[in-house]
Design a protein around this motif. Structure first.
Motif, PDB file in Angstrom:
ATOM      1  N   SER A  15       0.863  -1.625   0.160  1.00 56.67           N
ATOM      2  CA  SER A  15      -0.045  -0.162   0.015  1.00 56.67           C
ATOM      3  C   SER A  15       0.649   1.157   0.220  1.00 56.67           C
ATOM      4  CB  SER A  15      -1.146  -0.085   1.619  1.00 56.67           C
ATOM      5  OG  SER A  15      -1.892  -1.439   1.199  1.00 56.67           O
ATOM      6  N   GLY A  16       1.940   1.003   0.007  1.00 58.58           N
ATOM      7  CA  GLY A  16       3.164   2.560   0.929  1.00 58.58           C
ATOM      8  C   GLY A  16       3.578   2.559  -0.858  1.00 58.58           C
ATOM      9  N   LEU A  17       4.192   1.593  -0.979  1.00 59.74           N
ATOM     10  CA  LEU A  17       4.433   1.589  -2.461  1.00 59.74           C
ATOM     11  C   LEU A  17       3.323   2.347  -3.501  1.00 59.74           C
ATOM     12  CD1 LEU A  17       6.779  -1.572  -2.755  1.00 59.74           C
ATOM     13  CD2 LEU A  17       7.230   0.905  -3.409  1.00 59.74           C
ATOM     14  N   ALA A  18       2.560   1.537  -3.520  1.00 63.42           N
ATOM     15  CA  ALA A  18       1.120   1.706  -4.255  1.00 63.42           C
ATOM     16  C   ALA A  18       1.047   3.400  -3.736  1.00 63.42           C
ATOM     17  CB  ALA A  18      -0.265   1.485  -4.045  1.00 63.42           C
ATOM     18  N   ILE A  19       0.623   3.983  -2.854  1.00 62.65           N
ATOM     19  CA  ILE A  19       0.930   5.246  -3.293  1.00 62.65           C
ATOM     20  C   ILE A  19       1.942   6.244  -3.913  1.00 62.65           C
ATOM     21  CG2 ILE A  19       0.694   6.833  -1.178  1.00 62.65           C
ATOM     22  CD1 ILE A  19      -1.175   5.117   0.741  1.00 62.65           C
ATOM     23  N   ILE A  20       3.344   5.910  -3.431  1.00 64.41           N
ATOM     24  CA  ILE A  20       4.933   6.155  -3.393  1.00 64.41           C
ATOM     25  C   ILE A  20       3.677   6.605  -5.285  1.00 64.41           C
ATOM     26  CG2 ILE A  20       6.655   6.479  -4.146  1.00 64.41           C
ATOM     27  CD1 ILE A  20       6.785   5.147  -1.075  1.00 64.41           C
ATOM     28  N   LEU A  21       4.113   5.392  -5.771  1.00 66.16           N
ATOM     29  CA  LEU A  21       4.111   5.697  -7.208  1.00 66.16           C
ATOM     30  C   LEU A  21       3.012   6.022  -8.326  1.00 66.16           C
ATOM     31  CD1 LEU A  21       5.551   1.334  -8.231  1.00 66.16           C
ATOM     32  CD2 LEU A  21       6.651   3.855  -7.243  1.00 66.16           C
ATOM     33  N   GLY A  22       2.270   6.125  -7.282  1.00 66.15           N
ATOM     34  CA  GLY A  22       0.840   6.290  -7.771  1.00 66.15           C
ATOM     35  C   GLY A  22       0.685   8.260  -7.649  1.00 66.15           C
ATOM     36  N   ALA A  23       1.534   8.618  -7.388  1.00 67.28           N
ATOM     37  CA  ALA A  23       1.951  10.257  -7.201  1.00 67.28           C
ATOM     38  C   ALA A  23       2.869  10.235  -8.338  1.00 67.28           C
ATOM     39  CB  ALA A  23       2.602  10.408  -6.073  1.00 67.28           C
ATOM     40  N   GLN A  24       3.302   9.742  -8.700  1.00 71.48           N
ATOM     41  CA  GLN A  24       4.292   9.877  -9.880  1.00 71.48           C
ATOM     42  C   GLN A  24       3.279  10.343 -11.951  1.00 71.48           C
ATOM     43  OE1 GLN A  24       7.301  10.148  -9.308  1.00 71.48           O
ATOM     44  NE2 GLN A  24       6.209   9.776  -7.074  1.00 71.48           N
TER      45      GLN A  24
END
Length: 217
Positions: A15-24
């Motif tokens: 979930s943390g990775l998804a948030i980070i990548l989704g912000a790109q």
């Protein structure tokens, strides 16, 4: 957009990775999976560009899932996603095995968000995320038994063979340029020809090819 699938058995980490990548602005998380079996299903359904794959999972780990991804019909047609292994250790032989199977490298799970994003962009562009000299050292610690040299290796010219040997030793383009008295652009041209003739994806795969077949060392 770079389409990414996340594979890890820790939901909070995913979930943390998804948030980070989704912000790109140039990335989109198109699927998530908790183990290797789910990963295969998700990759087949979403056809991502890049997969971030955890090494240690049950019942199917990331190494086996990577092997199966690169044995699919899509992979044989050149449509396999790029795979980056996620590992807790910076000297992970399991991750190195995944690179043998086709992964474009591995990164630590505690890497910075900036490094993770840069790694995804790098492999999407055709590069790798492990230094060839580091991979060579890992592979050398558990050498493969000698095998018959593949027929396609004979297709390399004498100069391409020299460049192949230099890449297999982990030398950079600049170092190869100095050793063989070639311009860096010429070195890049030779490496491109080597990858095409040997049907490899990147220079890391040249290192793997070298160690698996006992040549270029």
């Amino acid at each position: 957009m770079i389409r990414v699938v996340l594979v890890d058995d820790q939901q909070l980490f995913r979930s943390g990775l998804a948030i980070i990548l989704g912000a790109q602005l140039d990335m989109e998380v198109v699927g998530q999976a908790a183990d290797g079996t789910e990963a295969l299903q998700t990759v087949a359904a979403t056809r991502p560009d890049v997969v971030l794959m955890d090494v240690q999972m049950t019942p199917m780990d990331g190494v086996e899932a990577t092997r199966r991804i690169f044995e699919t019909d899509s992979a044989k047609l050149g449509r396999a996603p790029k795979v980056i292994m996620l590992t807790t250790f910076d000297w992970d032989k399991h991750a190195a095995t995944a690179v043998r199977h086709g992964a474009s490298g591995f990164i630590l799970k505690d890497s910075t968000p900036e490094f993770v994003c840069a790694s995804i962009r790098a492999v999407h562009a055709g590069s790798s995320v492990i230094a060839p000299q580091n991979l060579a050292a890992l592979l050398e610690s558990e050498p493969e038994p000698a095998r018959e040299v593949p027929e396609n290796f004979a297709a390399l010219t004498d100069r391409e063979t020299e460049v192949f040997a230099a890449v297999a030793l982990g030398l950079t383009n600049q170092e190869i340029s100095g050793r063989l008295f070639l311009s860096e652009s010429t070195v890049k041209t030779h490496i491109g020809a080597i990858l095409r003739k040997l049907e490899l994806r990147d220079r890391v795969q040249i290192v793997v090819y070298s160690y698996e077949n006992g040549i270029g060392r």
